[in-house]
Design a protein around this motif. Structure first.
Motif, short mmCIF file in Angstrom:
data_model
loop_
_atom_site.label_atom_id
_atom_site.label_comp_id
_atom_site.label_asym_id
_atom_site.label_seq_id
_atom_site.Cartn_x
_atom_site.Cartn_y
_atom_site.Cartn_z
N VAL A 158 -4.71 6.20 1.44
CA VAL A 158 -4.28 5.49 0.33
C VAL A 158 -4.22 5.96 -0.90
O VAL A 158 -5.02 6.29 -1.62
N GLU B 270 -2.93 0.66 -4.20
CA GLU B 270 -2.85 -0.67 -3.39
C GLU B 270 -2.22 -1.70 -4.83
O GLU B 270 -2.68 -1.67 -5.88
N VAL C 263 0.91 -1.23 -0.21
CA VAL C 263 0.11 0.05 0.11
C VAL C 263 1.11 1.29 -0.13
O VAL C 263 1.88 1.36 0.96
#
Length: 143
Positions: free
Chosen positions: A99, A102, A92
């Motif tokens: 975030v 990913e 990540v």
């Protein structure tokens, strides 16, 4: 899942920025490689780390938000599974807990001398990476 996650800070430099004013997508792959290799060298015994090299087999990236010059970015990775010479990582990329991307990636372990695929032993997977080994179909060691 591995008990041994690893994180590294990412320094964004002007060369990372593309024509749209944010970090170019390709840089994320460099970051994944950097954190996965750092993970290996942090947890593997020195002699094991020196005897092996890694090549990427597959990356699946989901981009969530862009990164910009001056951002404080961190790459966090965890080894999820070992299957013979293959290792499966979840990485990540984040900024302040947000975030940015990913990445699911598959890597092949190579013997540094022969450059041929090399299995990760159950002992190394369990002792140094926290992978709980178990017999599965095709002899996989899994989390």
């Amino acid at each position: 899942m591995s008990a041994n996650a690893h994180a590294i800070p990412i320094r964004i430099v002007p060369e990372d920025i593309d024509f749209m004013g944010h970090v170019n997508n390709a840089r994320y792959l460099n970051w994944v490689q950097d954190v996965v290799l750092a993970h290996w060298h942090r947890f593997a015994p020195a002699e094991t780390a020196a005897a092996h090299a890694w090549v990427a087999l597959k990356h699946e990236i989901t981009y969530r938000k862009p990164a910009f010059l001056g951002d404080d970015v961190i790459a966090r990775t965890v080894l999820e599974k070992v299957a013979g010479a293959r290792s499966f990582y979840n990485t990540v990329i984040e900024r302040g807990g947000e975030v940015l991307a990913e990445v699911q990636s598959m890597w092949c372990c190579l013997d540094s001398a022969t450059l041929r695929p090399a299995r990760i032993s159950r002992e190394i997977a369990e002792k140094y990476f926290g992978i709980i080994a178990g017999d599965r179909a095709k002899g996989e060691t899994s989390a």
